[in-house]
Write an enzyme that holds these catalytic residues in place. Structure first.
Site, PDB file in Angstrom:
ATOM      1  CG  ASP A   1      -5.109   3.430   2.451  1.00  0.00           C
ATOM      2  OD1 ASP A   1      -3.458   3.558   2.888  1.00  0.00           O
ATOM      3  OD2 ASP A   1      -5.891   4.787   2.113  1.00  0.00           O
TER       4      ASP A   1
ATOM      5  CE  LYS B   1      10.071   9.181   6.377  1.00  0.00           C
ATOM      6  NZ  LYS B   1       8.996   7.416   5.858  1.00  0.00           N
TER       7      LYS B   1
ATOM      8  CB  SER C   1      13.651   9.616   6.853  1.00  0.00           C
ATOM      9  OG  SER C   1      14.179  11.405   5.961  1.00  0.00           O
TER      10      SER C   1
ATOM     11  CE1 TYR D   1       8.263  11.435   4.643  1.00  0.00           C
ATOM     12  CE2 TYR D   1      11.379  12.616   5.044  1.00  0.00           C
ATOM     13  CZ  TYR D   1      10.560  11.490   4.644  1.00  0.00           C
ATOM     14  OH  TYR D   1      10.826  10.087   3.807  1.00  0.00           O
TER      15      TYR D   1
HETATM   16  N1  LIG Z   1      13.420   9.217  -1.842  1.00  0.00           N
HETATM   17  C1  LIG Z   1      13.805   9.889  -0.715  1.00  0.00           C
HETATM   18  O1  LIG Z   1      14.991  10.995  -1.043  1.00  0.00           O
HETATM   19  C2  LIG Z   1      13.652   9.561   0.277  1.00  0.00           C
HETATM   20  C3  LIG Z   1      14.695   9.778   1.943  1.00  0.00           C
HETATM   21  C4  LIG Z   1      13.877   9.184   2.680  1.00  0.00           C
HETATM   22  C5  LIG Z   1      13.802   8.651   3.049  1.00  0.00           C
HETATM   23  N2  LIG Z   1      12.134   8.129   2.227  1.00  0.00           N
HETATM   24  C6  LIG Z   1      11.482   6.758   2.154  1.00  0.00           C
HETATM   25  O2  LIG Z   1      11.160   6.092   1.502  1.00  0.00           O
HETATM   26  C7  LIG Z   1       9.919   5.450   1.176  1.00  0.00           C
HETATM   27  C8  LIG Z   1       9.675   5.189  -0.384  1.00  0.00           C
HETATM   28  O3  LIG Z   1       9.416   6.884  -0.679  1.00  0.00           O
HETATM   29  P1  LIG Z   1      10.654   7.288  -2.475  1.00  0.00           P
HETATM   30  O4  LIG Z   1      11.359   7.637  -2.386  1.00  0.00           O
HETATM   31  O5  LIG Z   1      10.555   5.730  -2.986  1.00  0.00           O
HETATM   32  O6  LIG Z   1       9.007   7.906  -2.279  1.00  0.00           O
HETATM   33  P2  LIG Z   1       7.821   7.530  -4.472  1.00  0.00           P
HETATM   34  O7  LIG Z   1       6.963   8.762  -4.232  1.00  0.00           O
HETATM   35  O8  LIG Z   1       8.607   7.552  -5.133  1.00  0.00           O
HETATM   36  O9  LIG Z   1       7.522   6.432  -3.744  1.00  0.00           O
HETATM   37  C9  LIG Z   1       6.340   6.014  -2.231  1.00  0.00           C
HETATM   38  C10 LIG Z   1       5.102   4.985  -2.919  1.00  0.00           C
HETATM   39  O10 LIG Z   1       4.331   4.962  -1.977  1.00  0.00           O
HETATM   40  C11 LIG Z   1       2.936   5.106  -2.717  1.00  0.00           C
HETATM   41  N3  LIG Z   1       2.351   5.280  -1.081  1.00  0.00           N
HETATM   42  C12 LIG Z   1       1.638   6.445  -0.704  1.00  0.00           C
HETATM   43  N4  LIG Z   1       0.953   6.612  -0.215  1.00  0.00           N
HETATM   44  C13 LIG Z   1       0.591   4.736  -0.023  1.00  0.00           C
HETATM   45  C14 LIG Z   1      -0.227   4.607   1.184  1.00  0.00           C
HETATM   46  N5  LIG Z   1      -1.271   4.886   2.059  1.00  0.00           N
HETATM   47  N6  LIG Z   1      -0.614   3.192   1.583  1.00  0.00           N
HETATM   48  C15 LIG Z   1       0.214   2.454   0.020  1.00  0.00           C
HETATM   49  N7  LIG Z   1       0.957   2.777  -0.758  1.00  0.00           N
HETATM   50  C16 LIG Z   1       1.309   4.834  -0.331  1.00  0.00           C
HETATM   51  C17 LIG Z   1       2.754   5.457  -2.928  1.00  0.00           C
HETATM   52  O11 LIG Z   1       2.044   5.652  -4.591  1.00  0.00           O
HETATM   53  C18 LIG Z   1       4.621   5.240  -4.529  1.00  0.00           C
HETATM   54  O12 LIG Z   1       4.574   4.375  -5.017  1.00  0.00           O
HETATM   55  C19 LIG Z   1       9.244   6.702   2.353  1.00  0.00           C
HETATM   56  O13 LIG Z   1       8.925   5.926   2.558  1.00  0.00           O
HETATM   57  C20 LIG Z   1      10.455   7.380   1.978  1.00  0.00           C
HETATM   58  O14 LIG Z   1       9.689   8.745   3.456  1.00  0.00           O
HETATM   59  C21 LIG Z   1      13.110   8.713   0.967  1.00  0.00           C
END
Ligand SMILES: NC(=O)c1ccc[n+]([C@@H]2O[C@H](COP(=O)([O-])OP(=O)(O)OC[C@H]3O[C@@H](n4cnc5c(N)ncnc54)[C@H](O)[C@@H]3O)[C@@H](O)[C@H]2O)c1
Length: 261
Positions: A58, A154, A137, A150
């Site tokens: 975590d 970021k 992001s 959010y």
């Molecule tokens: N997918 C998008 O469109 C997008 C766009 C901009 C930024 N992001 C950023 O990219 C990163 C990854 O996003 P994603 O799209 O793969 O999301 P996702 O939800 O598919 O994966 C996120 C992962 O983080 C894990 N997680 C959540 N809380 C946690 C904690 N306390 N400790 C450890 N792990 C934890 C979840 O279990 C999950 O496996 C994030 O920081 C997200 O904000 C994603």
């Protein structure tokens, strides 16, 4: 091939989505990867991939960081790369939002990245080099008011990244810290956001730039690999002069008012 051969990397939030793609690509390119996630069940299968160990973690808990960094050092004796990727999102505008959800996003997104830097830096300093990659992001720059909290987390990550980068540069530490700012990428984080908006912000018109709509995905999404290639570049020595940068991977979404169909 072997663009990060011999390097040891920690990737958080690696059970799925962007983190999983990052972990797989770094391992494919020769790194030893310690992949971590709070969702141990979803992450366990990664541990059977050559070059990848999986640990439950975590990112908002400092004692978890001590254990994860100690594991990497104990197993591999060095830490070269940290990908602070784990993140969570909750819908909310500047008036309609839940304080518990705000704190959850702050704890995972901001505290998580800060604690990662805090515990990785001493090992990177001892090792003489390192690269920290913080997942921000487009929300750090774009006013996505329906994800207001959010976006705040970021923006904080982008600002913190610069402080870490300058700290390293001014102290001639040979450690770099950059933030990546993806636009909408096709991962599970986006599933259900339109439905959540309809419940939490019923008066909101879905803005044209939103990656979601009542009918499902509207904007063109990127693929996790589109981000993973940048993570690989920043992890490798190819990016040795990149420090303190914000890198947008968004197919123009931060510079145009129109959705990309
Ligand atoms: N997918 C998008 O469109 C997008 C766009 C901009 C930024 N992001 C950023 O990219 C990163 C990854 O996003 P994603 O799209 O793969 O999301 P996702 O939800 O598919 O994966 C996120 C992962 O983080 C894990 N997680 C959540 N809380 C946690 C904690 N306390 N400790 C450890 N792990 C934890 C979840 O279990 C999950 O496996 C994030 O920081 C997200 O904000 C994603």
């Amino acid at each position: 091939m072997n663009r990060v051969a011999g390097k040891v990397a920690i990737v958080t939030g690696a059970a799925r989505g962007l983190g999983r793609a990052d972990a797989l690509l770094l391992a494919e390119e020769g790194a030893r990867v310690v992949a971590t996630d709070i969702d141990a069940e979803a992450g366990r299968s990664l541990g059977s991939t050559p070059g990848i160990d999986f640990l439950a973690h975590d990112v908002s808990r400092e004692e978890d960081w001590r254990r994860v960094v100690a594991y990497a050092m104990g197993q591999y004796g060095r830490l070269d790369v940290l990908v602070n990727n784990a993140g969570v999102i909750h819908v909310g505008d500047p008036i309609e939002f839940d304080m518990g959800e705000w704190r959850h996003m702050s704890a995972v997104n901001i505290d998580g990245a800060m604690l990662g830097c805090r515990h990785a830096l001493p090992e990177m300093i001892n090792g003489g080099s390192g690269s920290i990659i913080n997942m921000a992001s487009i929300g750090a720059r774009a006013g996505l008011y329906f994800y207001a909290g959010y976006c705040a987390t970021k923006g904080a990550i982008a600002a913190y990244t610069k402080s870490v980068a300058v700290y390293c540069a001014q102290n001639r530490l040979n450690i770099r810290c950059n933030s990546i700012h993806p636009g909408g990428i096709d991962t599970p984080i986006n599933a259900g956001l339109a439905a959540e908006m309809a419940v939490k912000l019923p008066r909101m018109r879905i803005p044209p730039k939103s990656p979601v709509s009542e009918d499902g995905p509207k904007m063109r999404f990127g693929e996790p690999q589109d981000v993973a290639w940048m993570v690989l570049y920043l992890a490798s020595d190819e990016s040795k002069f990149m420090n303190g940068s914000e890198i947008y991977i968004d197919n123009t979404s931060t510079i145009t008012a129109a959705a990309i169909p």
